[in-house]
Structures are given as structure tokens and as C-alpha cells.
Design a protein around this motif. Sequence first.
Motif, PDB file in Angstrom:
ATOM      1  N   ARG A 373      20.051 -46.488  44.469  1.00 17.27           N
ATOM      2  CA  ARG A 373      19.636 -46.564  43.054  1.00 17.27           C
ATOM      3  C   ARG A 373      19.499 -45.150  42.473  1.00 17.27           C
ATOM      4  O   ARG A 373      19.941 -44.873  41.356  1.00 17.27           O
ATOM      5  N   ALA A 376      22.955 -43.832  41.905  1.00 24.17           N
ATOM      6  CA  ALA A 376      23.624 -44.521  40.788  1.00 24.17           C
ATOM      7  C   ALA A 376      23.063 -44.038  39.456  1.00 24.17           C
ATOM      8  O   ALA A 376      23.814 -43.821  38.497  1.00 24.17           O
ATOM      9  N   ASP A 377      21.731 -43.859  39.379  1.00 30.15           N
ATOM     10  CA  ASP A 377      21.116 -43.406  38.118  1.00 30.15           C
ATOM     11  C   ASP A 377      21.676 -42.050  37.680  1.00 30.15           C
ATOM     12  O   ASP A 377      21.704 -41.724  36.506  1.00 30.15           O
ATOM     13  N   LEU A 378      22.094 -41.241  38.668  1.00 34.44           N
ATOM     14  CA  LEU A 378      22.650 -39.919  38.338  1.00 34.44           C
ATOM     15  C   LEU A 378      24.189 -39.954  38.296  1.00 34.44           C
ATOM     16  O   LEU A 378      24.841 -38.909  38.263  1.00 34.44           O
ATOM     17  N   GLU A 379      24.710 -41.169  38.303  1.00 31.62           N
ATOM     18  CA  GLU A 379      26.165 -41.398  38.237  1.00 31.62           C
ATOM     19  C   GLU A 379      26.908 -40.742  39.386  1.00 31.62           C
ATOM     20  O   GLU A 379      28.019 -40.212  39.235  1.00 31.62           O
ATOM     21  N   ILE A 380      26.249 -40.739  40.558  1.00 31.89           N
ATOM     22  CA  ILE A 380      26.899 -40.212  41.770  1.00 31.89           C
ATOM     23  C   ILE A 380      27.439 -41.400  42.551  1.00 31.89           C
ATOM     24  O   ILE A 380      26.675 -42.299  42.933  1.00 31.89           O
ATOM     25  N   SER A 381      28.750 -41.374  42.771  1.00 32.91           N
ATOM     26  CA  SER A 381      29.384 -42.516  43.408  1.00 32.91           C
ATOM     27  C   SER A 381      29.484 -42.281  44.920  1.00 32.91           C
ATOM     28  O   SER A 381      29.783 -41.172  45.374  1.00 32.91           O
ATOM     29  N   THR A 403      29.530 -38.680  49.358  1.00 30.71           N
ATOM     30  CA  THR A 403      29.665 -39.000  47.931  1.00 30.71           C
ATOM     31  C   THR A 403      31.053 -38.610  47.438  1.00 30.71           C
ATOM     32  O   THR A 403      31.745 -37.816  48.078  1.00 30.71           O
ATOM     33  N   THR A 406      30.777 -34.630  42.396  1.00 29.74           N
ATOM     34  CA  THR A 406      29.769 -34.584  41.351  1.00 29.74           C
ATOM     35  C   THR A 406      29.371 -33.116  41.164  1.00 29.74           C
ATOM     36  O   THR A 406      29.772 -32.265  41.943  1.00 29.74           O
TER      37      THR A 406
END
Length: 437
Positions: A373, A376-381, A403, A406
Motif C-alpha cells: 500500500r 502504491a500510494d507513491l506510485e511505485i510499481s 521495483t 521510480t
Amino acid sequence: MKPINVGLLGLGTVGGGTLTVLRRNEVEITRRAGRAIRVKVAAVRNLEKAQSLYAGEDIKITTNPMDVVENPDIDTVVELIGGTDLAKSLVLKAIANGKHVVTANKALLAIHGNEIFAAAQAKGVMVAFEAAVAGGIPIIKAVREGLTANRIEWIAGIINGTTNFILTEMRDKGLAFDTVLAEAQRLGYAEADPTFDIEGVDAAHKLTILSAIAFGIPMQFDKAYTEGISKLTKEDIQYAEELGYRIKLLGITKRTAQGIELRVHPTLIPYRRLIANVEGVMNAVLVKGDAVGVTLYYGRGAGAEPTASAVVADLVDVTRMHTADPENRVPHLAFQPDALSNAPILPMSEVCTAYYLRIRAFDKPGVLADMTRILADLEISIDAMIQKEPDEGQEQVDIIILTHETVEKFINQAISKIEALATISGKVTKLRLETLG
Ligand code: NDP
Ligand code: HSE
């Protein structure tokens, strides 16, 4: 034609190797250079040692380096004493006296190169430095001349032989760090202060030089990000292998829309890449040009004769160009001195790459969900994730996350939040990952 007279500053690993190669290949070298290259004088600290090693040679050996740089008979000074203080004043003195200079000293050039090249330009003399980067690999020649048609996009390389030797020997033979370092010193690979090798400083010196000639920017060593191999653990090396990666100390410099990346750090590289399989003291440098694509240069990165190979190549170049008009020589930094760019060096927080995270977590429900989570909140896939079995009697497990790319400041924010979770123990290990595609 009259021989070119050379004065050596230093007769250690590289100085000794240079003398050996000049002697052994004298006929070939003279045929290539067009005139003989003669070492007339050499400066050392320990006179007795040098005199006994070089008894019978027609070379004046002195403990006063001024006997070399002030000698009116000397055409070219070869600086091989290392360090940045005395070496700088000797090189500037040689230039002021109208002598050409060859040096293997990357620390000197990374820190004082701008001043040294300006002095050489003003005096109309050459400063050649092939041996300063990647030992015997002619990488300076390749980037400065062979790839001159290209807009260089990035360079990534294993450019420190000592650390690559240490990582290889530790992995393949299970030897201890200190044992392998001592062997690297015995073989003449390590710097006088080996922390320069281990902490990535030597690689950062070399990368600073490569970046300058690739992008036409001044030397900016003070802005290089430097991280060595001293904190690398065998767990991380092993987990990386399990995931299909090798960890190498890489120097990376990249042109981006925001500025130039200039960074040295341990890096996960896919095992299938050639560069991931470069072992021991060998170096390898990948250069991506817009026209040619990716090119790879490979060879011995340290040691007496491989480095001497580059020093002597410079001596031949300087000898051939001796009588050439200074305007017709290749510029020191590949670009004309009045055409250097002021592109900024990016701070590490703005660098974009992929990451390996090792997190020590309590084996409880919801741990993975909390971490994913945050990412995801930091848009790290997330590219891959594994959770190791807990050791017998242990409540904690290692979780490894790879990852996608990013920006470093976002991964740092994610790590701070993950470390603050009650289910996480200790610090998160962060390593960078490059696919080098
Ligand atoms: P060494 O320590 O083996 O040799 C240094 C030499 O310089 C010795 O002959 C030493 O004399 C002499 N020297 C040092 N200080 C003085 C002084 N004040 N006055 C006179 N002579 C002095 O170093 P290396 O040959 O390994 O390295 C030389 C340079 O080449 C460094 O800049 C290094 O970074 C660079 N380099 C080294 C490589 C390698 O594989 N070793 C590869 C690429 C670059 P004495 O012997 O009497 O102490
Ligand atoms: N100490 C350096 C290395 C020497 O190990 O790569 C070559 O520059």
C-alpha cells in the motif's frame, strides 16, 4: 629524427610497467611513433630500491622530482606518483615549462582537471590520460574520437578492478574481504589508500572524467554520488543471484532532460547481460550513442603492464602530435574548450532507476499488504517479490522487493514509511537495479 626524451615521476607499479613495455617493444613502438621514445630520468622516494631494481639502465634516478620537470632536455613528463597535491604542482610546473604531460592519475584530473587543462591549453601543450580510466582499455580514445559522431546518451561501467576482484573472489572462493583486499594490494591493483577503491571514490574519479568527455561538461567530482561495497552483505549478493542478478560496483553517467546523472554504487544487473559476467580485475564499459547504439569495451582494469599499455599509447600519440599545430590536436575533453555545456549534475534524490529492497519483517498477517500500500500510494510499481522462510526458531523473515523505475526521492519516502511500521524490524536495505537494455 631526434628521439623524444621522457621523464618519469614515479617508478612503482605503473612506472615500472611503463619502462618494461617501452624496453620490450622498443622497435615496434619506434616504428609506430616515427621516432624513438627514451626515458632519460625518473624520480622516486627510495633511491636505493630503485637503483638496485634498475641497475644497468641508462636512466638517471633522482629523489628530486624537480630534476624531471625543470630538466630542459625532457620533452614529455609522465606523472605516475599519484595523489593530488605534489602531483598537481609538478604537472603545472611541467606545463609551465612547455612540456607535454601523460598521467594515469584520475584523482588529480577529477579534482584539478579543469585548472590543468586550462593551463595546458594556454601553453599549447598536451595532457594525455588514457591510463586514468579503466586501466588498459582504450576507453578515452573510443569516447573522445571513435564515437565523436554520436550524441552520447549514457555510460555504465565496472571501472574499478580492485572491487570487482574482491566481489568475484569472495563469491567464487568464499574468501574473506580482508584476505582478497591484501591480494589485490600485492598484485598492484589497489590505490595507495585502498578505501578509495572500496568506497567507490576511485570509480567516481574515473566516472567524472568519462562524463566530462562524453557530455562536454567540466569535471565536477564534488557533485558525484559515491557509494562503495563495504556495506554489501552476502545475503544481498545471494538473494540477487536467486532473482537472476549479479551485484557489481557500477559507475553510471546519463544525460536526462533535467541534467546529468553521475553516480557510483553497487548495482543489480541481470545475469544475462555480458557486463554482469565481467569478473576479477577485468573492467568493462558500456557506452550508448544515438547513432551506434550500445558498444562494450572490456579488458584489464589495473596492474603494471595493462596500465602501461595505456601510458605508452599516450606517449606514442603525444610523440606523433609533437610538431602539430595545437589547434589541430584533439581537444583534451573531446569538445572545444569554449564549447563546454553547463548542464547541471542531478542530485541523487532526482535520479530515476529501479530498486532492490530487503526488508526484515515479523511473519504476521497484513505485513505485505501494508508495504505494498505504501509503495502504491507513491506510485511505485513492484516488479518481483519474494518472502524467505523464517530461520528455525525465528519470528522474522526477509522480504525482497524489486521495483520498476521510480525517482529516488519517492523510494526514500516509501522506505521511511515502511521502517515506521510496527511489523518491520530495523533498517530497509536499498540497492539500485539497472537493466542496461
Ligand atoms: P605506486 O605506489 O606503485 O608507485 C608510486 C611511485 O611514485 C613510486 O615509485 C614512488 O617512489 C614514487 N613517488 C611517490 N611519491 C613520490 C615523491 N614525493 N617523490 C618522488 N617519487 C615519489 O603507485 P602506482 O604505480 O600503482 O600508481 C601510480 C598512479 O597510477 C596513481 O595515480 C594511480 O592511481 C594510477 N593508476 C594505477 C593503476 C594500478 O593498477 N596500479 C592503474 C591505473 C592508474 P618509491 O617507490 O620510492 O616509494
Ligand atoms: N585501484 C584502481 C583499480 C587501479 O583497482 O581499478 C586502476 O585505476
